[in-house]
Design an enzyme around this catalytic site. Structure first.
Site, PDB file in Angstrom:
ATOM      1  N   ARG A 380     -35.185  13.330  22.651  1.00 50.18           N
ATOM      2  CA  ARG A 380     -33.986  12.627  22.183  1.00 50.18           C
ATOM      3  C   ARG A 380     -32.780  13.500  22.516  1.00 50.18           C
ATOM      4  NH1 ARG A 380     -36.125   8.798  18.523  1.00 50.18           N
ATOM      5  NH2 ARG A 380     -37.938   9.541  17.352  1.00 50.18           N
ATOM      6  N   ARG A 410     -39.469   6.656  19.851  1.00 48.31           N
ATOM      7  CA  ARG A 410     -39.237   5.452  19.061  1.00 48.31           C
ATOM      8  C   ARG A 410     -37.775   5.289  18.653  1.00 48.31           C
ATOM      9  NH1 ARG A 410     -43.392   5.527  14.989  1.00 48.31           N
ATOM     10  NH2 ARG A 410     -44.702   4.402  16.466  1.00 48.31           N
ATOM     11  N   HIS A 440     -43.685  15.245  23.337  1.00 43.89           N
ATOM     12  CA  HIS A 440     -42.821  15.545  22.203  1.00 43.89           C
ATOM     13  C   HIS A 440     -42.384  17.005  22.189  1.00 43.89           C
ATOM     14  CE1 HIS A 440     -42.102  16.145  17.716  1.00 43.89           C
ATOM     15  NE2 HIS A 440     -41.334  15.107  17.981  1.00 43.89           N
ATOM     16  N   TYR A 473     -29.567  19.241  11.722  1.00 39.32           N
ATOM     17  CA  TYR A 473     -30.985  19.518  11.508  1.00 39.32           C
ATOM     18  C   TYR A 473     -31.212  21.020  11.509  1.00 39.32           C
ATOM     19  CZ  TYR A 473     -32.133  14.624  12.758  1.00 39.32           C
ATOM     20  OH  TYR A 473     -32.235  13.261  12.819  1.00 39.32           O
ATOM     21  N   ARG A 566     -41.559  18.975   4.161  1.00 39.41           N
ATOM     22  CA  ARG A 566     -40.390  18.183   3.777  1.00 39.41           C
ATOM     23  C   ARG A 566     -40.775  16.762   3.366  1.00 39.41           C
ATOM     24  NH1 ARG A 566     -37.645  16.631   8.537  1.00 39.41           N
ATOM     25  NH2 ARG A 566     -38.274  14.492   8.194  1.00 39.41           N
TER      26      ARG A 566
END
Length: 675
Positions: A380, A410, A440, A473, A566
């Site tokens: 991403r 996604r 990923h 993040y 998390r």
């Protein structure tokens, strides 16, 4: 020395499904913790609004993917029990009940707490009935000039079938009456998604767009009497599957599937609680859903619109301004390659600047005439990505550039297809990974000519190459000139771009072939040390049963296990004889805790993988060992801070409930340490 007998529950572990918490129920408990932040009066007001919007986003995705998946398995007869021992029907019943509860709490928090607090600060979200005559007159012009031309009322009668309702769209169900025949009829008006959802009225007041449309419906149905109007919203199955055995062109196949996503079966209907029963019956019948899938809430629907409120420029109502700092090594030596030749650099985002570290690594490589090649994975990235711009510049300057663009990421599929085509047009070699797997991993490799030698520089991270999310993040990145890491990444990129089936990595653990086995083996080594064993894992989710059982065995052998999870956690901690030495805590706050860190005794690893089936079996993931002593010390210090007893966190109990504990904001402490 003879082995000690296994604890009662450990001896027949395979016969104890109750040792696993249900993953879907655990996901909802995570979203309950997000809602708790919106309910916390100590959180700045606009950030509370943001957490309400995040909660709404999260629940949308939960229904589009998890609930849709449960319904699909039930419909196809694949009603196998989950690891928790529950059938899909039982899981669906439980998560539906909890979802009703959470959505009610969400609405109450907005109406009773956040909305009045916003009003006290001069930010008023009002309904049409609250507007003055002057304000209404201004909105009359807005409707005529901007809204009316784009609205399309769709009638429902024998000549007009019930219209398709797109997923997550906001709509008005309208009942009109013919004044001549007295016949009542139904129509649907879609609220335009490209216009602001909250319309400014003056300087400090906002009204929902659907209210403006509702009050002007007579202009859309001239000559008819508007009897009633009700807002509604449909959530549809949005999971995309590409048949790996029947794909000639992956990008074209994915584009076809994205078109089909729009027509997925409905899994949730949200309506305002004031809706007329006969209108609701019509919607339920035409959409083909059950009454359990209807969620009545006070209006307005779709509180993801609160992201716009959270973006209002009121610094006093937000978290204090924070500017990431440049890593000390890169302050001393801004040339990333020169800095790496003297040792590894571990960056901790957002405390360490992404722009002056990882982004600079790619940008300097693109501009450096001695760089021969750049190879990178992109899962991403942002809409105006400087990383992509640098890769394009590198290709146009004649460097060999290989980019693995994961077009199956996604909800980012369309953006990634666009990036892939832009990179191809610039001359980059673009590949889409391995059929049947998502790529990923977060890896980059730079090949540089230095005199008579060629040196490889590498980056292995836990987060995406996205400068925007790098400020929101929490992630870890390792920059290194270690030859073993460079050689491993060379082999990995050859596997991703060619037909190599290389498995013998020197310094990396790579999924799907070796990561689960490697993680379990490292846990087992700590279990063999008994009370001297130490395991610390920080991840987004822990679901994989084999890893969980290894952690249970380590705890039963006497090892101390601390888990910082998390989100989803299927492990049941603090069970006598099974997991009494395992503690699970969840930390949520200003930044999204996103890094994956694995500590086994003296060894520290970081990487892209969560401990879930999809990461370990259906994705290409990379986990790398951190060897630099200063980097290891920094990571241990951060983890020790997160494990302190005074840190604000949620603790998981053996019954699956999470209890809020502590009062010190760990992220604020880390901001202070970065200064």
């Amino acid at each position: 020395m003879s082995a000690s007998p296994a604890p009662p529950m450990l001896a027949d572990m395979a016969e104890q499904p109750e040792r696993f918490l249900d993953r879907d129920a655990s996901w909802l408990e995570f979203n309950r913790r997000v809602l708790a932040l919106a309910q916390d009066p100590e959180v700045p007001l606009l950030e509370r609004a943001r957490f309400l919007a995040i909660f709404a986003n999260n629940l949308d995705e939960f229904f589009m993917l998890r609930v849709a998946g449960l319904k699909r398995r039930m419909a196809t007869g694949l009603a196998t029990r989950a690891a928790s021992g529950l059938l899909p029907r039982e899981v669906l019943q439980r998560v539906t009940a909890v979802s009703h509860e959470l959505m009610a709490q969400h609405a109450t928090t907005f109406h009773d707490e956040v909305l009045p607090a916003l009003s006290e600060q001069g930010i008023d979200i009002v309904r049409w009935a609250d507007l003055s005559a002057e304000e209404r007159a201004g909105l009359d012009s807005f409707f005529t000039e901007r809204l009316h031309p784009v609205l399309t009322p769709l009638a429902v009668d024998p000549a007009h079938p019930f219209p398709y309702i797109s997923g997550l769209s906001l709509n008005l169900a309208v009942v009109v009456r013919d004044p001549v025949s007295e016949t009542e009829m139904f129509a649907r008006v879609k609220v335009p998604p490209l216009l602001p959802r909250l319309v400014p009225v003056g300087e400090t007041r906002l009204v929902p767009l659907e209210d403006v449309i509702a009050e002007h419906l007579p202009q859309l149905f001239q000559g008819m009497d508007v009897v009633a109007h009700h807002a509604f919203r449909v959530t549809r199955n949005a999971d995309v599957e590409v048949d790996a055995d029947d794909v000639e062109n992956l990008i074209q196949a994915l584009e076809r599937e994205l078109d089909r996503r729009r027509f997925g079966p409905p899994v949730r209907l949200e309506v305002e609680e004031s809706i007329d029963e006969h209108v609701l019956e019509l919607l339920v019948r035409e959409l083909g859903i059950s009454t359990d899938e209807v969620f009545r809430v006070p209006g307005p629907l779709d509180l993801t619109a609160l992201h716009a409120i959270a973006d209002i420029d009121r610094a006093e109502l937000r978290y204090p301004a924070f500017v990431p700092v440049t890593h000390p090594r890169l302050q001393e030596q801004p040339d990333v390659f020169a800095a790496l030749r003297s040792g590894d650099i571990l960056v901790h985002h957002p405390y360490d600047s992404f722009a002056t570290s990882v982004q600079a690594f790619i940008e300097q490589a693109a501009a450096d005439p001695d760089v021969l090649a750049i190879k990178q994975t992109l899962y991403r990235t942002s809409g105006d990505s400087p990383v992509v711009d640098a890769l394009i510049d590198a290709a146009q300057s004649g460097k060999q550039v290989l980019v693995l663009v994961e077009i199956k990421a996604r909800f980012d599929e369309i953006a990634n297809i666009r990036w892939a085509r832009a990179l191809e047009q610039a001359g980059c070699h673009v590949v889409y990974g391995l059929v049947g797997l998502k790529t990923h991993c977060k890896t980059a490799l730079v090949v540089r000519r230095e005199g008579e030698i060629v040196r490889r520089y590498s980056h292995v991270g836990t987060g995406n190459y996205n400068p925007k999310t790098a400020r929101l993040y929490e992630d870890i990145g390792l920059l290194t000139a270690d030859e073993a890491v460079g050689a491993d990444l060379t082999d990995l990129f050859n596997q991703l771009s060619g037909y190599s089936r290389h498995d013998g990595y020197r310094s990396l653990l790579v999924a799907p072939r070796a990561l689960r086995e490697g993680i379990v083996g490292l846990i087992d080594e700590q279990a063999a040390l008994g009370a001297a064993g130490r395991v610390v894992i920080k991840a987004n989710s822990l679901v994989d049963e084999e890893v969980i059982d290894a952690l249970y065995a380590a705890s039963s052998a006497g090892a101390e296990v601390n888990l910082l999870i998390r989100g989803i956690c299927a492990l049941r901690p603090q069970c006598p004889g099974l997991s009494e030495r395992i503690r699970v805590r969840s930390i949520l706050g200003r930044f999204l805790e996103h890094s994956r860190v694995f500590v086994f005794g003296d060894a520290v690893w970081i990487g892209s993988a969560d401990l879930m089936h999809r990461n370990l079996d259906r994705r290409v993931e990379v986990v790398a060992r951190v060897r630099d002593e200063l980097a290891v010390a920094r990571l241990r210090e951060a983890l020790d801070l997160l494990c302190r007893e005074d840190i604000l966190r949620w603790e998981l109990g053996s019954d699956g409930t999470w209890i809020r504990c502590g009062e010190v904001d760990a992220q604020q402490l880390l901001i202070g340490k970065s200064r």
